[in-house]
Design a protein around this motif. Structure first.
Motif, PDB file in Angstrom:
ATOM      1  N   ALA A   1       0.955  -1.042   0.437  1.00 43.08           N
ATOM      2  CA  ALA A   1       0.287  -0.404  -0.069  1.00 43.08           C
ATOM      3  C   ALA A   1       1.068   1.256  -0.021  1.00 43.08           C
ATOM      4  CB  ALA A   1      -1.169  -0.068   1.090  1.00 43.08           C
ATOM      5  N   PHE A   2       2.067   1.424  -0.771  1.00 43.59           N
ATOM      6  CA  PHE A   2       3.398   2.099  -0.488  1.00 43.59           C
ATOM      7  C   PHE A   2       4.120   2.596  -2.120  1.00 43.59           C
ATOM      8  CE2 PHE A   2       7.427   3.677   1.701  1.00 43.59           C
ATOM      9  CZ  PHE A   2       6.274   5.356   2.378  1.00 43.59           C
ATOM     10  N   TYR A   3       3.270   3.976  -2.739  1.00 41.87           N
ATOM     11  CA  TYR A   3       4.186   3.776  -3.598  1.00 41.87           C
ATOM     12  C   TYR A   3       4.833   3.662  -4.107  1.00 41.87           C
ATOM     13  CZ  TYR A   3       3.267   8.270  -2.685  1.00 41.87           C
ATOM     14  OH  TYR A   3       3.484  10.433  -2.309  1.00 41.87           O
ATOM     15  N   GLU A   4       5.730   4.181  -2.958  1.00 43.99           N
ATOM     16  CA  GLU A   4       7.082   4.246  -3.265  1.00 43.99           C
ATOM     17  C   GLU A   4       8.054   3.212  -3.224  1.00 43.99           C
ATOM     18  OE1 GLU A   4       9.362   6.538  -0.505  1.00 43.99           O
ATOM     19  OE2 GLU A   4       7.993   8.569  -0.559  1.00 43.99           O
ATOM     20  N   THR A   5       7.516   2.176  -3.443  1.00 42.84           N
ATOM     21  CA  THR A   5       8.038   0.956  -3.474  1.00 42.84           C
ATOM     22  C   THR A   5       7.043   0.170  -4.274  1.00 42.84           C
ATOM     23  OG1 THR A   5       6.399  -1.185  -2.226  1.00 42.84           O
ATOM     24  CG2 THR A   5       7.941   0.361  -1.058  1.00 42.84           C
ATOM     25  N   SER A   6       6.348   0.699  -5.414  1.00 43.31           N
ATOM     26  CA  SER A   6       6.276   0.010  -6.929  1.00 43.31           C
ATOM     27  C   SER A   6       6.815  -0.298  -8.079  1.00 43.31           C
ATOM     28  CB  SER A   6       4.757   0.828  -6.787  1.00 43.31           C
ATOM     29  OG  SER A   6       4.384   1.087  -5.746  1.00 43.31           O
ATOM     30  N   LEU A   7       7.740   0.433  -7.881  1.00 42.19           N
ATOM     31  CA  LEU A   7       9.048   0.825  -9.490  1.00 42.19           C
ATOM     32  C   LEU A   7       9.288  -0.185  -9.995  1.00 42.19           C
ATOM     33  CD1 LEU A   7       9.792   2.766 -11.781  1.00 42.19           C
ATOM     34  CD2 LEU A   7      10.983   3.270 -10.282  1.00 42.19           C
ATOM     35  N   ILE A   8       9.827  -1.568  -8.838  1.00 38.55           N
ATOM     36  CA  ILE A   8      10.737  -2.618  -9.520  1.00 38.55           C
ATOM     37  C   ILE A   8       9.448  -3.756  -8.683  1.00 38.55           C
ATOM     38  CG2 ILE A   8      12.472  -3.601  -9.387  1.00 38.55           C
ATOM     39  CD1 ILE A   8      14.205  -1.125  -8.978  1.00 38.55           C
ATOM     40  N   GLY A   9       8.675  -4.218  -9.409  1.00 45.75           N
ATOM     41  CA  GLY A   9       8.288  -5.598  -8.706  1.00 45.75           C
ATOM     42  C   GLY A   9       7.196  -5.257  -7.823  1.00 45.75           C
ATOM     43  N   GLY A  10       6.953  -4.184  -7.943  1.00 43.15           N
ATOM     44  CA  GLY A  10       5.803  -3.918  -6.936  1.00 43.15           C
ATOM     45  C   GLY A  10       4.861  -4.374  -6.538  1.00 43.15           C
ATOM     46  N   ASN A  11       3.651  -3.756  -6.040  1.00 40.65           N
ATOM     47  CA  ASN A  11       2.347  -3.652  -6.697  1.00 40.65           C
ATOM     48  C   ASN A  11       2.008  -2.094  -7.992  1.00 40.65           C
ATOM     49  OD1 ASN A  11      -0.931  -3.077  -6.908  1.00 40.65           O
ATOM     50  ND2 ASN A  11      -0.865  -2.209  -5.224  1.00 40.65           N
ATOM     51  N   PRO A  12       1.691  -3.246  -9.307  1.00 43.19           N
ATOM     52  CA  PRO A  12       1.606  -1.888  -9.645  1.00 43.19           C
ATOM     53  C   PRO A  12       0.365  -0.557  -9.951  1.00 43.19           C
ATOM     54  CG  PRO A  12      -0.176  -4.271 -10.311  1.00 43.19           C
ATOM     55  CD  PRO A  12       0.673  -4.503  -9.309  1.00 43.19           C
TER      56      PRO A  12
ATOM     57  N   GLY B   1       0.602   1.060  -8.043  1.00 41.65           N
ATOM     58  CA  GLY B   1       0.944   2.770  -7.731  1.00 41.65           C
ATOM     59  C   GLY B   1       1.677   3.597  -8.206  1.00 41.65           C
ATOM     60  N   ASN B   2       2.086   3.098  -9.719  1.00 40.62           N
ATOM     61  CA  ASN B   2       3.216   3.631 -10.022  1.00 40.62           C
ATOM     62  C   ASN B   2       3.054   4.989 -10.467  1.00 40.62           C
ATOM     63  OD1 ASN B   2       5.263   1.953 -10.095  1.00 40.62           O
ATOM     64  ND2 ASN B   2       4.495   0.274 -11.658  1.00 40.62           N
ATOM     65  N   VAL B   3       1.369   4.647 -10.484  1.00 37.44           N
ATOM     66  CA  VAL B   3       0.812   6.196 -10.963  1.00 37.44           C
ATOM     67  C   VAL B   3       1.039   7.183 -10.588  1.00 37.44           C
ATOM     68  CG1 VAL B   3      -2.004   6.179 -10.283  1.00 37.44           C
ATOM     69  CG2 VAL B   3      -1.464   7.051 -12.291  1.00 37.44           C
ATOM     70  N   PHE B   4       1.544   7.044  -8.721  1.00 40.88           N
ATOM     71  CA  PHE B   4       1.630   8.203  -7.972  1.00 40.88           C
ATOM     72  C   PHE B   4       3.061   9.031  -7.522  1.00 40.88           C
ATOM     73  CE2 PHE B   4      -1.799   5.806  -6.282  1.00 40.88           C
ATOM     74  CZ  PHE B   4      -3.298   6.742  -6.311  1.00 40.88           C
ATOM     75  N   ASN B   5       3.649   8.256  -8.966  1.00 37.67           N
ATOM     76  CA  ASN B   5       5.688   8.340  -8.991  1.00 37.67           C
ATOM     77  C   ASN B   5       5.695   9.092  -9.315  1.00 37.67           C
ATOM     78  OD1 ASN B   5       6.906   6.587  -6.551  1.00 37.67           O
ATOM     79  ND2 ASN B   5       6.290   4.668  -8.091  1.00 37.67           N
ATOM     80  N   SER B   6       6.356  10.088  -9.079  1.00 34.66           N
ATOM     81  CA  SER B   6       6.942  10.757 -10.742  1.00 34.66           C
ATOM     82  C   SER B   6       7.776   9.740 -11.792  1.00 34.66           C
ATOM     83  CB  SER B   6       7.986  12.172 -10.613  1.00 34.66           C
ATOM     84  OG  SER B   6       8.951  11.148  -9.645  1.00 34.66           O
TER      85      SER B   6
END
Length: 420
Positions: free
Chosen positions: A46-57, A59-64
């Motif tokens: 539930a933490f988008y900062e961990t999404s980029l590599i292998g995480g919850n897909p 969450g990536n839309v909340f990253n830059s």
């Protein structure tokens, strides 16, 4: 020529990132993917900062728009101990007493991910990372194979993960990933099991073989109320092709499919500087026959390589993870995490799992990020320690009570990475 080209492409994919030919704490899955996730022991659904590599897909839309990569050094320490002398009775298969430690103790595990923010509500992400694996390299003829002075296996797995994520309103999102899996495998020192195999020529000592397959991942992430986020993801089984050179070892003529798994987590921002993460993860090892079929049945050993052939006897794993994120020190972010999951090997299955002693249960992690300029570029670091654990049980191919087999392992992992 076509077959050689296909194998060359798979070889390039598997070894492009090193893929971690070793055990991970969650059975043979890595506990976390990427430096940030590793600093939480894999928590962060539930933490988008961990999404980029292998995480919850989702969450990536909340990253830059950003690029992240890391490189890890993995040190698993594995050994087995045989207590009790062989009976020598006809039809038994006693092992040599003593303790043997595995060689091959250092592995490089890189990863990379790129997020493209298409607009405020959509993102496309590409990442490549090692899923995990298993490796043992005992400097002895554990199973008395006269063709090899070492005994062990070497499995490497990696993913190419292409994800699309989009917002549902301001603070909710969905994501879906297409997954390409690639893996390599080699076994040595197992030729003595030829009488139990459907194809003794494809049992052991055939060098490295490769297979590939596809699957998918879906996820959700959203803020349910002020500071409280919920995340969920499901990853399908990766339907892998067979290891044809080891069709006499793995069930279903050499298939070694990657099991499905799911996780649910929450992230609660207790204040502007401090966030607590909690996850539950389930790995369905019983969806892969080569992993979960027992070595021995009531009628003896099912032939290796057959449709319902003998395997490692692993059970499904349920893993509980917590993480802590603190951003209150200027340009620093501090992380910590803990993971626990009952190891998947029953006492009755220790003999085959000399090759795969994935017995760790508790895992602690520390990590940090340090911003290195005003653009937000950062240096990331993670440290993981899988606490030493042991599992023991009887040699199922000996007189009852004659021999005990004990498996033991601990792990150290260091990773450094950069985010741009």
């Amino acid at each position: 020529m076509k077959n050689r080209l296909s194998k060359s492409l798979l070889l390039g994919l598997v070894f492009l990132l090193g893929s971690g030919a070793a055990f991970a704490t969650d059975g043979y899955f890595s506990p976390g993917y990427g430096t940030i996730s590793s600093g939480f022991a894999g928590a962060g659904t539930a933490f988008y900062e961990t999404s980029l590599i292998g995480g919850n897909p989702a969450g990536n839309v909340f990253n830059s728009s950003e690029l992240s990569f890391g490189i890890g050094l993995f040190n698993p320490n594995r050994q087995y101990t045989i207590t009790g002398s062989p009976s020598g009775y006809q039809g038994t298969f006693g092992l040599t007493p003593g303790t043997v430690k595995s060689d091959s103790k250092l592995f490089i595990m890189p990863n990379i991910g790129k997020n493209w923010k298409l607009n405020e509500n959509n993102a496309l992400t590409l990442s490549i990372y090692g899923n995990g694996g298993m490796n043992t390299n005992y400097p002895t003829q554990t199973f008395y194979d006269q063709n090899s002075d070492h005994t062990g296996v070497n499995l490497m797995q990696m993913y190419v993960d292409l994800a699309y994520s989009f917002k549902l309103g301001e603070k909710h999102s969905l994501g879906i990933s297409a997954l390409l899996g690639a893996q390599s495998f080699e076994a040595k020192g197992l030729a003595s099991f030829a009488p139990f195999s459907t194809d003794a020529a494809k049992l052991s000592g055939n060098g490295t073989d490769y297979s590939a397959g596809v699957g998918f991942k879906v996820g959700y992430m959203g803020e349910l109320f002020n500071g409280f986020w919920l995340g969920a993801k499901y990853q399908s089984k990766i339907y892998m092709g067979a290891f044809k050179d080891y069709a006499g070892l793995f069930a279903e003529q050499g298939k070694f499919e990657i099991p499905s798994n799911w996780s649910v987590g929450v992230a609660y921002h207790l204040c502007s500087d401090f966030t607590v993460l909690a996850d539950v993860k389930q790995i369905n090892y019983t969806s892969s026959k080569s992993v979960s079929n027992p070595m021995m049945t009531a009628t003896g050993m099912n032939p290796l390589g057959s449709d319902n052939g003998a395997g490692f006897g692993w059970k499904d794993m349920t893993i509980y993870k917590v993480g802590f994120n603190y951003t209150g020190i200027d340009t620093w972010t501090l992380r910590a995490g803990y993971s626990y999951g009952k190891q998947p090997i029953p006492a009755s299955e220790v003999m085959f799992n000399i090759l795969a002693p994935a017995v760790n249960e508790s895992h602690i992690a520390l990590g940090f990020s340090k911003k290195i300029n005003e653009k937000g570029n950062a240096l990331n670091f993670a440290f993981n320690y899988a606490l030493n654990n042991k599992v023991s049980g009887p040699n199922p191919m000996e007189v009852p009570g004659q021999q005990t087999i004990e498996l033991e392992m601990n792990q150290l992992y260091f990773e450094i990475g950069f985010t741009f």
